[in-house]
Write an enzyme that holds these catalytic residues in place. Structure first.
Site, PDB file in Angstrom:
ATOM      1  N   ASP A  75      34.808  35.604  43.020  1.00 41.41           N
ATOM      2  CA  ASP A  75      35.713  35.257  44.121  1.00 41.41           C
ATOM      3  C   ASP A  75      37.110  35.814  43.889  1.00 41.41           C
ATOM      4  OD1 ASP A  75      35.953  33.290  41.993  1.00 41.41           O
ATOM      5  OD2 ASP A  75      37.228  32.129  43.345  1.00 41.41           O
ATOM      6  N   GLU A 170      36.068  30.423  40.940  1.00 43.30           N
ATOM      7  CA  GLU A 170      36.961  30.251  39.793  1.00 43.30           C
ATOM      8  C   GLU A 170      38.403  30.101  40.240  1.00 43.30           C
ATOM      9  OE1 GLU A 170      39.629  31.689  36.449  1.00 43.30           O
ATOM     10  OE2 GLU A 170      39.424  32.381  38.522  1.00 43.30           O
TER      11      GLU A 170
END
Length: 402
Positions: A75, A170
């Site tokens: 991400d 994350e």
């Protein structure tokens, strides 16, 4: 480079407000791609319902070594758009300012970012100024995948059992919330999620988020004297109580901070969102306590219930969990030196999936991925830095196999 460019073309921005796992369906676009690429390489791999890609490579015949994992997140940060990324590729960089052509007049200038000069002669990849690049952490993803491809293509390369993990979310602090450490089945692991070449980190911030909700009182401004409570003004007064010199822009090294990351407000209601950081656990607790005391003080001024503070811990400093296994740091140092890199052991002024994994029984230092200026339009990475990171991965594996 081709692999990295393919990955940054996929929008994988995580969503703080989402309650799903992963937080954005589009993250699965890249996770499925990685699963398919690993399968095409002949590697045993799974993608579970929570968006975790886990792969395993069996040991070379006769090699008995600890099971070593390498982890990166797919991400990108909510701070800037990761959609329609248009990378600029500058070959044989000459040290001059780089025009980010998507925004007229915007420059990536060595006078502001002197680290660029350490990469003269290299191939530098930048944004066009309209989005972030995604080197955090698609550089790490590409480096791990490159190492896997090398291992598969070179059966003479001796290694123990290897584990590969790719995670979502994350950037919003939920990267390994549902990561099954037992199923991953590694003795030790490394996240490839650091910055400049040579960075090696096994201590990070203790981290929390604080949401301050302010209830104002709206009265017609013509008749407001003695009655109106403007939530926006109360919000600015609250922020003024926190020490100015302890903001991110004034701190470095082991210094912690209070960082105001979002403000929403009207006369009736206002919300301030902070992140709180400190490497020292006692000072971290003191910082959270100060926020609560500020809320109490404001309630004393404006009435009970005017200001409500909610604090939630995000992660803790992994040093205490890694130091008992310090040999994994020493292996990374040796692997860098073997690649001709001068290691720089330093604290992370941020967080990593490795912090939470370390507290769940998987000691997990963090290694450079090569990118700089993460989370914004000035983000960049050099091709040679990514190549060095892959070399370090392979060297770590070789050192354990020995």
């Amino acid at each position: 480079m081709d692999r990295f460019l393919r990955y940054v073309a996929v929008d994988t921005q995580s969503v703080e407000e989402s309650g799903s796992q992963p937080s954005a369906e589009k993250e699965l676009d890249l996770l499925r791609m990685l699963r398919d690429e690993l399968e095409a390489l002949g590697v045993e791999v799974t993608l579970d319902e929570y968006g975790y890609v886990m792969a395993r490579i069996p040991a070379s015949p006769g090699v008995k070594a600890p099971k070593i994992g390498f982890i990166a997140h797919v991400d990108t940060a909510p701070d800037a758009s990761g959609k329609d990324v248009k990378p600029q590729i500058i070959k044989d960089y000459d040290g001059s300012p780089i025009a980010l052509k998507g925004v007229p007049g915007l420059l990536l200038d060595p006078s502001e970012f002197p680290e660029l000069l350490d990469h003269k002669g290299e191939t530098v990849i930048t944004t066009d100024g309209t989005t972030l690049l995604g080197a955090d952490d698609k550089a790490g993803v590409a480096e791990i995948m490159d190492a896997v491809q090398y291992i598969v293509a070179h059966p003479e390369f001796r290694h123990g059992e290897i584990r590969i993990g790719f995670t979502p979310d994350e950037e919003i602090g939920r990267g390994v919330v549902k990561f099954d450490v037992k199923r991953f089945d590694a003795d030790y692991a490394y996240t490839m999620d650091g910055g400049e070449v040579g960075e090696l980190e096994f201590e990070n911030f203790n981290a929390a988020s604080a949401v301050i909700r302010i209830q104002g009182r709206n009265v017609h401004p013509g008749y407001a004297k003695g009655k109106m409570r403007n939530a926006i003004h109360i919000a600015t007064e609250f922020d003024s109580l926190l020490p100015v010199e302890q903001r991110p822009e004034y701190t470095e090294g082991y210094e912690g901070f209070y960082h105001l990351i979002d403000v929403k407000g009207s006369v009736e209601n206002a919300t301030l969102t902070y992140i709180i950081r400190d490497h020292d656990r006692d000072r971290f607790e003191e910082r959270k306590s100060l926020v609560l005391r500020c809320a109490e003080f404001m309630n004393g001024r404006y009435g009970e219930g005017t200001v409500k503070a909610e604090i939630r811990d995000s992660y803790y400093n992994m040093r205490a969990e890694v130091e008992p296994h310090y040999h994994i740091v020493e292996k990374a140092v040796s692997a860098m030196e073997k690649a001709g890199i001068k290691p720089r052991i330093q604290p992370i002024r941020g967080g990593t999936d490795g912090a939470n994994l370390s507290f769940r029984g998987l000691p997990c230092p963090n290694i450079f991925a090569g990118g700089l200026n993460f989370h914004g339009k000035m983000e960049w990475v050099s091709l040679e830095s990514m190549q060095k990171a892959t070399e370090v991965i392979l060297n770590i594996i070789s050192l354990y196999a020995e």
